[in-house]
Design a protein around this motif. Structure first.
Motif, mmCIF file in Angstrom:
data_model
loop_
_atom_site.group_PDB
_atom_site.id
_atom_site.type_symbol
_atom_site.label_atom_id
_atom_site.label_comp_id
_atom_site.label_asym_id
_atom_site.label_seq_id
_atom_site.Cartn_x
_atom_site.Cartn_y
_atom_site.Cartn_z
ATOM 1 N N UNK A 313 -2.537 -6.701 -3.559
ATOM 2 C CA UNK A 313 -2.918 -7.423 -2.350
ATOM 3 C C UNK A 313 -2.322 -7.277 -0.975
ATOM 4 N N UNK A 314 -0.783 -7.176 -0.928
ATOM 5 C CA UNK A 314 -0.014 -7.260 -0.027
ATOM 6 C C UNK A 314 -0.028 -5.616 0.724
ATOM 7 N N UNK A 315 -0.103 -4.736 -0.248
ATOM 8 C CA UNK A 315 0.091 -3.517 0.104
ATOM 9 C C UNK A 315 -1.408 -3.078 0.927
ATOM 10 N N UNK A 316 -2.393 -3.338 0.492
ATOM 11 C CA UNK A 316 -3.828 -3.229 0.980
ATOM 12 C C UNK A 316 -3.748 -3.755 2.306
ATOM 13 N N UNK A 317 -3.251 -5.020 2.716
ATOM 14 C CA UNK A 317 -3.246 -5.639 4.031
ATOM 15 C C UNK A 317 -2.235 -4.609 4.916
ATOM 16 N N UNK A 318 -1.060 -4.416 4.358
ATOM 17 C CA UNK A 318 -0.055 -3.400 5.111
ATOM 18 C C UNK A 318 -1.002 -2.430 5.429
ATOM 19 N N UNK A 319 -1.543 -1.468 4.444
ATOM 20 C CA UNK A 319 -2.110 -0.130 4.912
ATOM 21 C C UNK A 319 -3.124 -0.438 6.026
ATOM 22 N N UNK A 320 -3.576 -1.426 6.229
ATOM 23 C CA UNK A 320 -4.774 -1.637 7.259
ATOM 24 C C UNK A 320 -3.801 -2.399 8.605
ATOM 25 N N UNK A 321 -2.527 -2.745 8.383
ATOM 26 C CA UNK A 321 -1.849 -3.221 9.665
ATOM 27 C C UNK A 321 -2.422 -4.910 9.680
ATOM 28 N N UNK A 322 -2.785 -5.338 8.774
ATOM 29 C CA UNK A 322 -3.449 -6.689 9.068
ATOM 30 C C UNK A 322 -2.272 -7.436 8.401
ATOM 31 N N UNK A 323 -1.264 -7.694 9.452
ATOM 32 C CA UNK A 323 0.023 -8.381 9.283
ATOM 33 C C UNK A 323 -0.387 -9.937 8.863
ATOM 34 N N UNK A 324 -1.287 -10.633 9.644
ATOM 35 C CA UNK A 324 -1.269 -11.957 9.295
ATOM 36 C C UNK A 324 -1.683 -12.200 7.840
ATOM 37 N N UNK A 325 -2.922 -11.509 7.201
ATOM 38 C CA UNK A 325 -3.114 -11.489 5.896
ATOM 39 C C UNK A 325 -2.178 -11.131 5.049
ATOM 40 N N UNK A 326 -1.452 -9.912 5.187
ATOM 41 C CA UNK A 326 -0.403 -9.665 4.557
ATOM 42 C C UNK A 326 0.859 -10.904 4.479
ATOM 43 N N UNK A 327 0.868 -11.254 5.409
ATOM 44 C CA UNK A 327 1.771 -12.340 5.565
ATOM 45 C C UNK A 327 1.298 -13.573 4.427
ATOM 46 N N UNK A 328 0.196 -13.884 4.651
ATOM 47 C CA UNK A 328 -0.216 -15.063 3.608
ATOM 48 C C UNK A 328 -0.142 -14.670 2.364
ATOM 49 N N UNK A 353 3.583 -10.442 12.587
ATOM 50 C CA UNK A 353 2.411 -11.256 13.023
ATOM 51 C C UNK A 353 2.566 -12.137 14.102
ATOM 52 N N UNK A 354 3.717 -12.319 14.631
ATOM 53 C CA UNK A 354 4.043 -13.166 15.608
ATOM 54 C C UNK A 354 4.069 -14.756 15.082
ATOM 55 N N UNK A 355 4.387 -14.975 14.137
ATOM 56 C CA UNK A 355 4.475 -16.260 13.341
ATOM 57 C C UNK A 355 5.908 -16.698 13.431
ATOM 58 N N UNK A 356 6.673 -17.340 14.571
ATOM 59 C CA UNK A 356 7.920 -17.633 14.790
ATOM 60 C C UNK A 356 8.330 -18.758 13.675
ATOM 61 N N UNK A 362 11.681 -18.632 6.806
ATOM 62 C CA UNK A 362 12.066 -17.368 5.732
ATOM 63 C C UNK A 362 13.595 -17.219 5.816
ATOM 64 N N UNK A 363 13.923 -17.162 7.147
ATOM 65 C CA UNK A 363 15.383 -16.975 7.451
ATOM 66 C C UNK A 363 16.169 -18.036 6.742
ATOM 67 N N UNK A 364 15.885 -19.273 6.986
ATOM 68 C CA UNK A 364 16.466 -20.590 6.488
ATOM 69 C C UNK A 364 16.710 -20.236 4.609
ATOM 70 N N UNK A 365 15.721 -20.106 4.523
ATOM 71 C CA UNK A 365 15.458 -19.800 2.760
ATOM 72 C C UNK A 365 16.364 -18.693 2.089
ATOM 73 N N UNK A 366 16.247 -17.505 2.924
ATOM 74 C CA UNK A 366 17.107 -16.370 2.509
ATOM 75 C C UNK A 366 18.513 -16.626 2.641
ATOM 76 N N UNK A 367 18.928 -17.574 3.739
ATOM 77 C CA UNK A 367 20.273 -17.917 3.950
ATOM 78 C C UNK A 367 20.668 -18.977 2.864
#
Length: 419
Positions: A313-328, A353-356, A362-367
């Protein structure tokens, strides 16, 4: 006026619009002869007391009581005070950030009365009503030690796992029906906790005394989880108190509960539990996988813990540069299959996707994950203690998950998810 069979005990601290909606939903769905309502205001900083004193009698007449406090003493004290004031033989503890969409009393009482070993029964809690409802609470599972998680959280409420009745050690007190005398005889909620973990402590004490809990799939309540401000302000202190009071009172049961539904327990490198479909089910899913996003999405509704599905699913959205749906897709994967790779993908895709806000989370969780991974000896000690507990409890599922964890911790760079 005769005593009602059940008393709703609702603690409140501010957030009057939520409390009003909760009260109105009770009045709309529960017949007058089935309940009374005790609202315990914990020194709310808004107009809760004034508004409730007007609305309560309109909705419930003499079946409404408003208890007030001159000091905020916390959730446990408010609940205990309401329980002592209640006239019903049964209590129905209910958070003020809940909404009834039907009458939960008959199914909860029927289940409670059908099994004398049940100390309490709760409704299934969902995040929102409707055909797309997601499970918030279907019971709490104990992975190991006092590591407790909501079983099948975020699964569709229509999923088959939601229909199974289970004997549990722990359920939430956000919506809990139990005998008033039993509640009081075991001390109610321990008032040393500050707005967290009181229910785990109560259930652990009752489980140790030989009781069980259950969730009725025929009772559904909407719950705006964590709506209260400052919900996690005392999390570390609450966790320490819980370990002092309840260590050794609960047995691991997550692996066994999951196995009955066709799942196996797995552990992240930082020892958080999650589930995978059993190997045979996983092989069947993988063999039938397509690259068509809509078909994959529907299959993930049936099987939310399917790794290859998220890959496709993520690969399909990435291939279409659909960043919002890939993010979801990446966010959804992380909820069911947490990993550092998943959170790094969220960070990357959120930036594209411009979702600050999502990127910051995500940065907090990685840390936080890296901080935990930076203490390998502590993780190994926790895993060794969990393995001892698994052997003592003859819990083959937990022992198997830990053997995989030790193997991966000793050198495998990527988990194989049991395949």
């Amino acid at each position: 006026m005769p005593s009602p069979p059940i008393t709703f005990v609702i603690p409140a601290y501010g957030q009057w619009p939520r409390t009003r909606a909760c009260l109105e939903s009770i009045a709309a769905h529960v017949p007058a002869d089935q309940c009374e309502v005790v609202l315990v205001d914990d020194c709310s900083p808004d107009g809760t007391v004034q508004e409730a004193s007007l609305l309560g009698p309109v909705l419930f007449g003499e079946r409404f009581a408003l208890l007030t406090s001159e000091k905020n003493r916390g959730f446990a004290t408010a609940v205990n005070r309401g329980a002592r004031h209640a006239r019903g033989t049964q209590l129905f503890l209910l958070n003020n950030d809940t909404l009834l969409t039907s009458n939960p009393i008959p199914p909860c009482l029927d289940l409670l009365e059908s099994d004398p070993d049940l100390a309490g029964v709760g409704p299934m809690l969902v995040y929102a009503d409707g055909p797309d409802a997601r499970i918030q609470h279907l019971g709490v599972a104990v992975a190991y030690g006092l590591k407790c998680v909501h079983l099948y959280a975020l699964f569709p409420a229509s999923h088959p796992v939601a229909r199974r009745r289970r004997r549990l050690q722990v359920i939430t007190a956000a919506a809990l029906c139990m005998d008033r005398e039993l509640f009081l005889a075991h001390g109610g909620l321990h008032e040393g906790f500050i707005n967290g973990m009181e229910d785990i402590d109560l259930c652990a004490r009752l489980a140790h005394a030989g009781y069980h809990f259950a969730v009725s799939p025929d009772a559904v309540v909407v719950h705006a989880e964590h709506a209260s401000s400052g919900r996690f302000d005392k999390e570390a202190a609450n966790d320490a108190l819980l370990h002092r009071r309840a260590a050794g009172l609960l047995a691991p049961d997550m692996a066994a509960l999951a196995a009955k539904d066709g799942y196996v327990l797995r552990l992240t490198p930082w020892l958080d539990p999650h589930l995978l479909p059993a190997p045979e089910r996983l092989a069947t899913l993988d063999a039938a996988a397509t690259a068509e996003p809509d078909a994959i999405f529907l299959r993930l509704e049936d099987e939310p813990c399917w790794p290859l599905g998220y890959d496709r699913l993520e690969a399909a959205f990435r291939n279409n540069r659909d960043w919002s749906r890939a993010l979801a897709a990446a966010v959804r994967r992380s909820a069911f299959l947490p990993s550092l790779d998943a959170f790094h993908a969220i960070l990357e895709l959120a930036q594209k996707a411009g979702d600050a806000s999502r990127a910051e989370e995500a940065s907090r969780r990685i840390h936080e994950i890296r901080r935990r991974l930076a203490r390998p000896e502590r993780l190994r000690e926790t895993a060794r203690n969990a393995m001892f507990q698994a052997r003592e409890a003859e819990d083959a599922g937990l022992a198997g998950a830990l053997r995989i964890w030790f193997a991966e911790a000793s050198g495998t760079s990527r988990p194989d998810y049991g395949r």
